[in-house]
Design an enzyme around this catalytic site. Structure first.
Site, PDB file in Angstrom:
ATOM      1  N   LYS A   1       0.796  -1.358   0.151  1.00  0.00           N
ATOM      2  CA  LYS A   1       0.197  -0.579  -0.369  1.00  0.00           C
ATOM      3  C   LYS A   1       0.914   1.094  -0.279  1.00  0.00           C
ATOM      4  CE  LYS A   1      -2.037   1.416   4.082  1.00  0.00           C
ATOM      5  NZ  LYS A   1      -1.529   2.870   3.949  1.00  0.00           N
ATOM      6  N   ASN A   2       2.155   1.576   0.902  1.00  0.00           N
ATOM      7  CA  ASN A   2       2.605   2.157   0.785  1.00  0.00           C
ATOM      8  C   ASN A   2       3.409   3.175   0.169  1.00  0.00           C
ATOM      9  OD1 ASN A   2       1.191   2.869   3.317  1.00  0.00           O
ATOM     10  ND2 ASN A   2       2.706   2.416   4.746  1.00  0.00           N
TER      11      ASN A   2
ATOM     12  N   CYS B   1      -5.375  11.672  12.383  1.00  0.00           N
ATOM     13  CA  CYS B   1      -6.091  10.805  11.616  1.00  0.00           C
ATOM     14  C   CYS B   1      -5.441  10.421  13.022  1.00  0.00           C
ATOM     15  CB  CYS B   1      -5.147   9.786  10.729  1.00  0.00           C
ATOM     16  SG  CYS B   1      -3.774   9.809  11.363  1.00  0.00           S
TER      17      CYS B   1
ATOM     18  N   ARG C   1      -1.365  15.391  12.240  1.00  0.00           N
ATOM     19  CA  ARG C   1      -0.569  14.422  11.377  1.00  0.00           C
ATOM     20  C   ARG C   1       0.310  15.685  10.929  1.00  0.00           C
ATOM     21  NH1 ARG C   1      -0.947   9.455   9.852  1.00  0.00           N
ATOM     22  NH2 ARG C   1       0.825   9.320   8.191  1.00  0.00           N
TER      23      ARG C   1
ATOM     24  N   ASP D   1       4.859   1.089  11.832  1.00  0.00           N
ATOM     25  CA  ASP D   1       3.494  -0.156  11.240  1.00  0.00           C
ATOM     26  C   ASP D   1       3.012  -1.342  12.158  1.00  0.00           C
ATOM     27  OD1 ASP D   1       3.329   1.648   8.512  1.00  0.00           O
ATOM     28  OD2 ASP D   1       3.184   2.358  10.019  1.00  0.00           O
TER      29      ASP D   1
ATOM     30  N   ARG E   1      -8.400  -0.516   4.362  1.00  0.00           N
ATOM     31  CA  ARG E   1      -7.713   0.449   4.231  1.00  0.00           C
ATOM     32  C   ARG E   1      -6.287   0.128   3.196  1.00  0.00           C
ATOM     33  NH1 ARG E   1      -6.168   4.624   7.480  1.00  0.00           N
ATOM     34  NH2 ARG E   1      -4.432   5.311   5.727  1.00  0.00           N
TER      35      ARG E   1
HETATM   36  C1  EPZ Z   1       4.552   7.168   6.306  1.00  0.00           C
HETATM   37  O1  EPZ Z   1       3.138   8.038   6.329  1.00  0.00           O
HETATM   38  C2  EPZ Z   1       3.536   5.744   5.632  1.00  0.00           C
HETATM   39  N1  EPZ Z   1       2.167   6.064   4.649  1.00  0.00           N
HETATM   40  C3  EPZ Z   1       3.235   5.222   7.487  1.00  0.00           C
HETATM   41  O2  EPZ Z   1       1.634   4.096   7.119  1.00  0.00           O
HETATM   42  C4  EPZ Z   1       3.952   5.133   8.623  1.00  0.00           C
HETATM   43  O3  EPZ Z   1       4.156   4.899  10.108  1.00  0.00           O
HETATM   44  C5  EPZ Z   1       5.100   6.385   8.364  1.00  0.00           C
HETATM   45  O4  EPZ Z   1       5.513   7.146   7.242  1.00  0.00           O
HETATM   46  C6  EPZ Z   1       6.282   5.827   9.136  1.00  0.00           C
HETATM   47  O5  EPZ Z   1       6.886   4.629   8.363  1.00  0.00           O
HETATM   48  C7  EPZ Z   1       2.730   5.992   3.681  1.00  0.00           C
HETATM   49  O6  EPZ Z   1       3.611   5.859   3.082  1.00  0.00           O
HETATM   50  C8  EPZ Z   1       0.898   5.849   3.074  1.00  0.00           C
HETATM   51  P1  EPZ Z   1       6.443  10.086   8.454  1.00  0.00           P
HETATM   52  P2  EPZ Z   1       4.030   9.497   6.992  1.00  0.00           P
HETATM   53  O7  EPZ Z   1       5.929  11.545   7.808  1.00  0.00           O
HETATM   54  O8  EPZ Z   1       4.650   9.785   5.087  1.00  0.00           O
HETATM   55  C9  EPZ Z   1       5.716  13.955  11.678  1.00  0.00           C
HETATM   56  C10 EPZ Z   1       0.264   3.117   7.566  1.00  0.00           C
HETATM   57  O9  EPZ Z   1      -0.265   2.324   8.468  1.00  0.00           O
HETATM   58  N2  EPZ Z   1       5.998  14.411  10.700  1.00  0.00           N
HETATM   59  O10 EPZ Z   1       7.503   9.345   8.031  1.00  0.00           O
HETATM   60  O11 EPZ Z   1       2.612  10.059   6.885  1.00  0.00           O
HETATM   61  C11 EPZ Z   1       4.781  12.788  11.759  1.00  0.00           C
HETATM   62  O12 EPZ Z   1       3.635  13.375  12.217  1.00  0.00           O
HETATM   63  C12 EPZ Z   1       0.768   4.124   7.844  1.00  0.00           C
HETATM   64  O13 EPZ Z   1       0.656   1.662   7.541  1.00  0.00           O
HETATM   65  C13 EPZ Z   1       5.774  15.964  11.197  1.00  0.00           C
HETATM   66  O14 EPZ Z   1       6.422  16.562  12.054  1.00  0.00           O
HETATM   67  O15 EPZ Z   1       4.991   9.996   7.825  1.00  0.00           O
HETATM   68  C14 EPZ Z   1       5.025  11.648  12.450  1.00  0.00           C
HETATM   69  O16 EPZ Z   1       5.218  11.346  13.843  1.00  0.00           O
HETATM   70  C15 EPZ Z   1       0.375   5.019   8.869  1.00  0.00           C
HETATM   71  N3  EPZ Z   1       6.484  17.261  10.250  1.00  0.00           N
HETATM   72  C16 EPZ Z   1       6.790  11.341  12.303  1.00  0.00           C
HETATM   73  O17 EPZ Z   1       7.356  13.059  12.275  1.00  0.00           O
HETATM   74  C17 EPZ Z   1       5.796  16.712   8.600  1.00  0.00           C
HETATM   75  O18 EPZ Z   1       6.262  18.227   7.702  1.00  0.00           O
HETATM   76  C18 EPZ Z   1       7.017  10.436  10.707  1.00  0.00           C
HETATM   77  O19 EPZ Z   1       5.571  10.795   9.438  1.00  0.00           O
HETATM   78  C19 EPZ Z   1       5.804  15.436   8.161  1.00  0.00           C
HETATM   79  C20 EPZ Z   1       6.086  14.216   9.134  1.00  0.00           C
END
Ligand code: EPZ
Length: 420
Positions: free
Chosen positions: A22-23, A116, A121, A308, A400
């Site tokens: 998915k990711n 979410c 987020r 995850d 999802r």
């Molecule tokens: C991706 O989410 C994945 N989703 C998530 O999988 C996964 O848990 C996550 O990466 C970490 O590996 C998809 O790929 C669609 P991040 P993403 O930006 O990109 C903070 C699942 O279950 N952050 O690495 O949103 C954020 O709040 C999903 O399949 C900021 O603060 O993850 C989080 O605490 C859930 N500012 C941390 O960084 C920003 O501008 C990691 O987020 C961006 C992120």
């Protein structure tokens, strides 16, 4: 509202063909906007998030059809740079379309993604990175209006203060058609980033360093269509392995991505399961009771333990001999599944980002509500290992990210059905 009815107690046994990731599929579908022409994206999982991404593409004028796990796109008639609010709300990760639309259309209007189930987020890193690439950003009424200051986005040197997966993806998507070179320092190293870059290189993009902390992209004037196959879903793999570990039995995952699953497998084998890996196969045998994991299980950016997989492993360790300790370092509230596991008889104490899981000898069935995608999968894993019957509602969360999950579980001998 649909529910899963699960009766535990059966050992799981058999072979499973893993779904596409998915990711990986989601950012690759966004990337299909960039080439001027047709793309054939194979091994796409049939998930509600993938269908949402298809709706966004069609709304932008990029024709997109999903059939038999293949997504066919044609972006030659791209006509809009605006993603409607209702489509943005369907899927939080739709923010990844921003970089691709900007890269191709030089402007983009999206909504600020809501929080979410995992907590707020923020997208500060996404927005600040786009600004460094010569994009003007205005926020008004919950909408984000982006426009290049002049011509194409400009290549830039960007250092992320956290290796955000989404921010890394958005920068790459904006940079492949930008003017000049973009360097990303402290980039996310997740395997799905490498898969996205593999797709983009198939379209003619010039990217090196993906999978490491520094990625260099040389902007091109145009990209062409391609045919590409999405990598297997390492988190779905971790989920089914955790189910087999919890319920007991023997499972072979076919077309698994072994190397990319190593951070999870290295912890799982500490529970006493028998694990063997082949070129693209993972075998697990789980006999009696699992052992608790002695070291603290810290979720970290790849190549650390994946956040995850935290919930599903916790479900399995709820039945282990001894106490395991989790530390959730990626998301602010990713323990919402623990109440349901406790309702099924687990002994779990949550203190901030720490969860202490004291193994119990048995779990019992209960009526629970899925709280989020991976939390819902954890409840399913626990229900399969519990004595008695459980009802899991709000299973739209699970749909999802897991393709035909009840078929997969039934194929392995699990007693589970979907009811209206
Ligand atoms: C991706 O989410 C994945 N989703 C998530 O999988 C996964 O848990 C996550 O990466 C970490 O590996 C998809 O790929 C669609 P991040 P993403 O930006 O990109 C903070 C699942 O279950 N952050 O690495 O949103 C954020 O709040 C999903 O399949 C900021 O603060 O993850 C989080 O605490 C859930 N500012 C941390 O960084 C920003 O501008 C990691 O987020 C961006 C992120």
């Amino acid at each position: 509202m649909q529910k899963f009815i699960v009766t535990g107690g059966s050992r799981l046994r058999g072979e499973l063909q893993l779904q596409g990731s998915k990711n990986s599929a989601l950012p690759i579908m966004a990337a299909a906007i960039l080439p001027d022409g047709e793309c054939l994206i194979k091994n796409c999982p049939g998930l509600t998030d993938v269908y949402s991404a298809a709706r966004i593409l069609n709304c932008l004028g990029c024709k997109c059809i999903f059939s038999d796990n293949t997504v066919t796109t044609d972006s030659s008639a791209l006509s809009s740079s605006e993603i409607p609010d209702e489509l943005m709300r369907e899927m939080r990760s739709s923010i990844v379309f921003m970089g691709a639309v900007l890269g191709r259309m030089k402007e983009c209007t999206v909504s600020i993604p809501g929080g979410c189930e995992l907590g707020p987020r923020p997208i500060d890193m996404h927005l600040s990175s786009m600004q460094k690439m010569g994009i003007d950003i205005r926020e008004t009424g919950g909408r984000i209006i982006c426009r290049t200051r002049s011509g194409r986005p400009k290549g830039a040197k960007i250092t992320l203060n956290f290796p955000s997966v989404g921010a890394t993806e958005n920068i790459i998507l904006c940079a492949v058609l930008a003017q000049g070179e973009t360097v990303i320092n402290n980039a996310a190293r997740e395997p799905e980033i490498c898969d996205l870059c593999g797709f983009l290189r198939s379209c003619g993009a010039d990217i090196i360093g993906d999978g490491e902390s520094r990625i260099i992209i040389n902007g091109k004037d145009k990209l062409h269509g391609c045919e590409y196959s999405v990598m297997p879903d390492r988190i779905a793999g971790a989920t089914y392995l955790s189910m087999a570990a919890a319920a007991g039995g023997e499972l072979i995952l076919k077309n698994a991505c072994v190397a990319e699953s190593e951070p999870f497998l290295s912890i799982l084998e500490q529970t006493g399961c028998t694990l063997n890996t082949g070129e693209n196969k993972i075998y697990i045998r789980s006999g009696g009771r699992l052992r608790a994991v002695r070291d603290r299980i810290r979720t970290m950016p790849h190549p650390g333990f994946p956040t995850d997989a935290q919930a599903v492993l916790m479900a399995a360790l709820s039945l282990a001999e001894g106490t395991s300790v989790f530390e959730e370092n990626i998301f602010d509230c990713r323990y919402r599944h623990t109440d349901a596991l406790v309702k099924m008889g687990a002994d779990i104490q949550v203190m901030g980002k720490i969860a202490v899981v004291k193994g119990v000898s048995r779990l019992h069935g209960a009526n629970v509500e899925a709280t989020d995608l991976r939390g819902g999968a954890a409840m399913l894993a626990a229900a399969l290992a519990a004595e008695g019957t459980s009802e899991i509602s709000r299973i739209y969360h699970i749909d999802r990210g897991y393709e035909k999950i009840e078929e997969a579980v039934r194929l392995l001998g699990g007693d589970m059905k979907r009811v209206q």
